[in-house]
Design an enzyme around this catalytic site. Structure first.
Site: not given
Length: 426
Positions: A303, A346
């Site tokens: 992440d 993301d």
């Protein structure tokens, strides 16, 4: 029914008169008797007779054989020769080789009738056969796919205009040549040249479909994806008389299929594998590890730290470009057999196959962190990020991909709580 017209070409006056009487008695119409070849050709053009009865040794500038050739080939009118004896038959054996193509003088009425009727029947049969061939050729040439017809020995009999266009060969160039000389096919799945399908089909007596990834090598070396089948041709008695290859250029279809597959299994922004493809590869890896006790693999869940701030400050356009750049960075950190996927937003996942131990996975995590810290130049801005990475591996014999991802996700959140820009092992 109207009497069929016969043109008599004979320079012996008495014989010509007797033949005329016999023909009229038999029910034929004899409107003209000519003596010369030139006049005979003129009369055929004017009166359009059903048949010409001609002396094979006609006197004059043009002999009977030459006149008959013009009448048959140019006007398509059947001809029966008149000959005086077997000596003439020997001299003109090519013209008199067909049965019922001549009558020996003096003419016997019964023989005359039989020869004329047989000549008319043969001519009509040839006309019907020619018209049927022309109709068949028209149908084949009108088809929206390529058609190549072979003889029983596998040599090419005909090809339609679409086959000419796709292969780059003209029918006049390929007639009589073996199919494999002209139609060079390769099975892309195995990388092997395909043998003469026409011969194989005729031996098997059944339809063969072209391989799924069949490629045609054209005359100029271009590769074209084609598809369809090869079928044996049978006559009314079921005997195989040849083969027909029917195919289409399916390049556009293949491109569409590839695009659909790409849309289904790859991320539209970064071109990385998506969640579906990643889970499928992970499932295959789990099955592989079950067959080998010494086979280890790891899953990394990433992440990006601070990506929301980049998106909010510079806009979604810059944000998308930044994700694309990060995807390329992640790819550069892995081996050829490993997989990096965009899981969404993301978040990225990495599958490391055939590793020695967990150290291989942590080394990759460190390499990724080092790569992400290097700034990315976008529209004059120097942007960089780090990642929180969770790592799990198959030490506990996971059965399901979802379980591995859950553990890696848990480890990733632990890394975030530890201050980001680091990794944690489940």
């Amino acid at each position: 029914m109207l009497a069929r017209k016969i043109l008599v070409v004979e320079d012996e006056k008495i014989l010509a008169s007797n033949i005329r009487k016999s023909l009229q008695k038999l029910g034929y119409s004899v409107s003209e008797i000519t003596k010369s070849g030139k006049e005979a050709i003129k009369k055929v053009a004017e009166t359009h007779p059903h048949l010409v009865l001609i002396d094979i040794c006609l006197a004059g500038e043009i002999d009977g054989v030459h006149v008959a050739d013009i009448i048959q080939n140019h006007f398509h009118v059947p001809v029966v020769y008149l000959t005086e004896c077997l000596e003439y038959k020997t001299l003109h054996k090519n013209q008199l080789s067909e049965p019922f193509s001549y009558i020996v003088k003096p003419v016997i009425e019964r023989d005359l009738h039989f020869a004329i009727e047989m000549a008319l029947y043969k001519h009509q049969s040839k006309k019907i056969l020619y018209e049927e061939k022309q109709r068949l050729a028209t149908i084949i040439n009108s088809m929206g796919c390529a058609v190549i017809v072979t003889y029983t020995n596998g040599s090419i009999q005909m090809m339609n205009p679409i086959a000419e266009r796709i292969t780059g060969w003209k029918q006049s160039e390929v007639f009589g040549k073996d199919l494999v000389e002209i139609v060079n096919l390769v099975d892309k799945d195995v990388g092997e040249t395909i043998a003469n399908l026409a011969t194989d089909v005729m031996e098997a007596g059944e339809i063969f479909n072209l391989p799924e990834n069949c490629t045609l090598i054209t005359k100029d070396g271009k590769e074209i994806a084609i598809g369809d089948n090869v079928s044996p041709i049978r006559d009314r008695d079921g005997n195989i008389t040849g083969a027909v290859l029917i195919f289409q250029d399916i390049t556009k279809r293949k491109q569409t299929e590839a695009r659909l597959i790409r849309n289904a299994f790859y991320d539209g922004l970064t071109a990385l594998p998506n969640r579906v493809l990643f889970l499928d590869r992970l499932r295959q890896t789990i099955e592989r590890s079950k067959r080998r006790s010494d086979y280890y693999f790891a899953v990394l869940f990433l992440d990006l730290d601070g990506f929301k701030e980049i998106n909010d400050r510079f806009g979604h356009g810059i944000g998308d470009d930044f994700l694309i750049a990060i995807a390329r960075r992640l790819e550069s950190c892995l081996r050829g057999g490993d997989t990096v996927a965009r899981f969404g937003g993301d978040e990225f996942t990495v599958l490391l196959e055939d590793i020695k131990d967990i150290t291989d996975a942590t080394n990759v995590a460190k390499r990724i962190q080092d790569s992400l810290r290097l700034p990315v130049n976008l529209n004059g801005y120097q942007l960089s990020t780090t990642a929180s990475i969770g790592i799990t591996w198959n030490f506990s014999n996971h059965e399901e991909p979802a379980t591995l991802l859950r553990d890696a996700d848990i480890a990733m959140y632990r890394a975030k709580r530890q201050g980001k820009a680091t990794y944690a092992i489940f």
